[in-house]
Design an enzyme around this catalytic site. Structure first.
Site, PDB file in Angstrom:
ATOM      1  N   ILE A  17       0.834  -1.203   0.000  1.00  0.00           N
ATOM      2  CA  ILE A  17       0.000   0.000   0.000  1.00  0.00           C
ATOM      3  C   ILE A  17       0.866   1.250   0.000  1.00  0.00           C
ATOM      4  CG2 ILE A  17      -1.592   1.352   1.418  1.00  0.00           C
ATOM      5  CD1 ILE A  17      -2.889  -1.291   2.263  1.00  0.00           C
ATOM      6  N   ASP A  36      11.694   3.588   4.597  1.00  0.00           N
ATOM      7  CA  ASP A  36      11.500   2.143   4.652  1.00  0.00           C
ATOM      8  C   ASP A  36      12.804   1.478   5.080  1.00  0.00           C
ATOM      9  OD1 ASP A  36      10.871  -0.695   3.788  1.00  0.00           O
ATOM     10  OD2 ASP A  36       9.089   0.309   3.025  1.00  0.00           O
ATOM     11  N   ASP A  58      14.272   2.883  10.077  1.00  0.00           N
ATOM     12  CA  ASP A  58      13.625   1.934  10.973  1.00  0.00           C
ATOM     13  C   ASP A  58      12.703   2.753  11.866  1.00  0.00           C
ATOM     14  OD1 ASP A  58      12.897   0.225  13.072  1.00  0.00           O
ATOM     15  OD2 ASP A  58      14.827  -0.826  13.059  1.00  0.00           O
ATOM     16  N   VAL A  59      11.406   2.554  11.748  1.00  0.00           N
ATOM     17  CA  VAL A  59      10.453   3.407  12.460  1.00  0.00           C
ATOM     18  C   VAL A  59      10.509   3.211  13.976  1.00  0.00           C
ATOM     19  CG1 VAL A  59       8.883   3.531  10.497  1.00  0.00           C
ATOM     20  CG2 VAL A  59       8.554   1.746  12.231  1.00  0.00           C
ATOM     21  N   ASN A  86       2.180   4.752   7.177  1.00  0.00           N
ATOM     22  CA  ASN A  86       1.755   3.470   6.621  1.00  0.00           C
ATOM     23  C   ASN A  86       2.509   2.271   7.190  1.00  0.00           C
ATOM     24  OD1 ASN A  86       0.689   1.586   4.363  1.00  0.00           O
ATOM     25  ND2 ASN A  86       2.922   1.569   4.053  1.00  0.00           N
ATOM     26  N   SER A 137      -6.758  -0.172   9.994  1.00  0.00           N
ATOM     27  CA  SER A 137      -7.231  -1.447   9.454  1.00  0.00           C
ATOM     28  C   SER A 137      -8.678  -1.640   9.869  1.00  0.00           C
ATOM     29  CB  SER A 137      -6.380  -2.603  10.005  1.00  0.00           C
ATOM     30  OG  SER A 137      -6.953  -3.859   9.708  1.00  0.00           O
ATOM     31  N   TYR A 150      -2.464  -6.821  17.155  1.00  0.00           N
ATOM     32  CA  TYR A 150      -2.563  -6.029  15.926  1.00  0.00           C
ATOM     33  C   TYR A 150      -3.798  -5.125  15.962  1.00  0.00           C
ATOM     34  CZ  TYR A 150      -3.120  -5.086  10.911  1.00  0.00           C
ATOM     35  OH  TYR A 150      -3.290  -4.466   9.691  1.00  0.00           O
ATOM     36  N   LYS A 154      -4.133  -0.885  15.829  1.00  0.00           N
ATOM     37  CA  LYS A 154      -4.853  -0.193  14.762  1.00  0.00           C
ATOM     38  C   LYS A 154      -6.010   0.645  15.325  1.00  0.00           C
ATOM     39  CE  LYS A 154      -2.298  -1.558  11.375  1.00  0.00           C
ATOM     40  NZ  LYS A 154      -1.492  -0.600  10.587  1.00  0.00           N
TER      41      LYS A 154
END
Length: 261
Positions: A17, A36, A58-59, A86, A137, A150, A154
């Site tokens: 995405i 990324d 690296d986030v 994202n 999500s 997860y 979200k």
């Protein structure tokens, strides 16, 4: 967003995405800073997409995030016009079998990174009167069996989006998109297993998996002037899956799958 070069940041922008968002925003005239960990894919993005600038990131590391923000602000001369949060990971595990490591990993990558990137970019977004779209999500809109970690992250993104819209809505717009079953590498098993793909598609009114480009279209609209009065919303891009329960078709059995992007 009028006048001068428009600058966008897309996290996790080298695949799936995120990559579709980079392509669409480049087509819309943005200079896109792609953050990324996948350096090989990042090089391809820079070579193939006009006005794309890759920065390895690296986030989980604030220094990396600050470097991305600094690059974007340098290009935009202190102004940032769009941020797409994202980057994300998933894990399918029953709550009783989950552990601290999994929960902390998903919290840092999925939710805390939204805080960190938005915080690092806030001054530039204010100067540019920009917009932020965070990728949540459908699993953040409803519960998801075996996806408690997860789903929680979200849902947190959606709540943070709405809170930020209340705090900064006069200058910056904050919205979220909630993808359903999208044909990315996170859904590789569904795409390669005919029976599983049939079972998953049977639960979606549209009757198929979504395409990354369909999510990117919604992201691009939310970042555009055409969505100028849209703020603090979470839009499901799921083919109608979250609309409610469907009757199971005869002979169709549900299998484990990940309702995620």
């Amino acid at each position: 967003m009028t006048g001068g070069a428009r600058v966008a940041v897309v996290t996790g922008g080298a695949n799936g995405i995120g990559l579709a968002c980079v392509r669409r925003l480049s087509d819309d005239g943005f200079t896109v800073v792609v953050a990324d960990t996948d350096a090989e894919a990042g090089v391809r993005v820079t070579a193939e997409i006009p006005r794309a600038e890759f920065v390895a990131c690296d986030v989980r590391v604030r220094q990396d995030i600050d470097r991305v923000a600094g690059t974007a602000l340098e290009i935009g001369r202190g102004r940032l016009h769009a941020l797409v949060n994202n980057a994300g990971q998933t894990a399918r595990v029953r709550f009783a079998d989950s552990d601290e490591t999994t929960w902390r990993r998903l919290d840092v990558v999925n939710l805390h990174s939204v805080f960190s990137f938005t915080h690092a970019c806030l001054a530039g977004l204010t100067a540019g009167r920009g917009s932020v779209v965070s990728v949540a999500s459908v699993a953040g809109l409803v519960g998801a069996e075996d996806l408690s970690a997860y789903s929680s992250t979200k849902a947190g993104i959606i709540a943070l989006t709405r809170s930020l819209a209340l705090e900064h809505g006069e200058v910056i717009r904050f919205d979220a998109v909630c993808p359903g079953q999208i044909a990315t590498r996170m859904m590789a098993r569904v795409q390669t297993d005919d029976d599983l793909r049939t079972a998953v598609a049977a639960q979606i009114p549209a009757g198929r998996l979504g395409r990354p480009e369909e999510v990117a279209d919604v992201v691009a609209w939310l970042l555009s002037d055409g969505a100028g009065y849209v703020n603090g919303v979470a839009i499901a891009v799921d083919g109608g899956e979250s609309a409610g329960f469907r009757r199971l078709k005869p002979g169709v059995a549900l299998h484990d799958h990940t309702p995620a992007r």
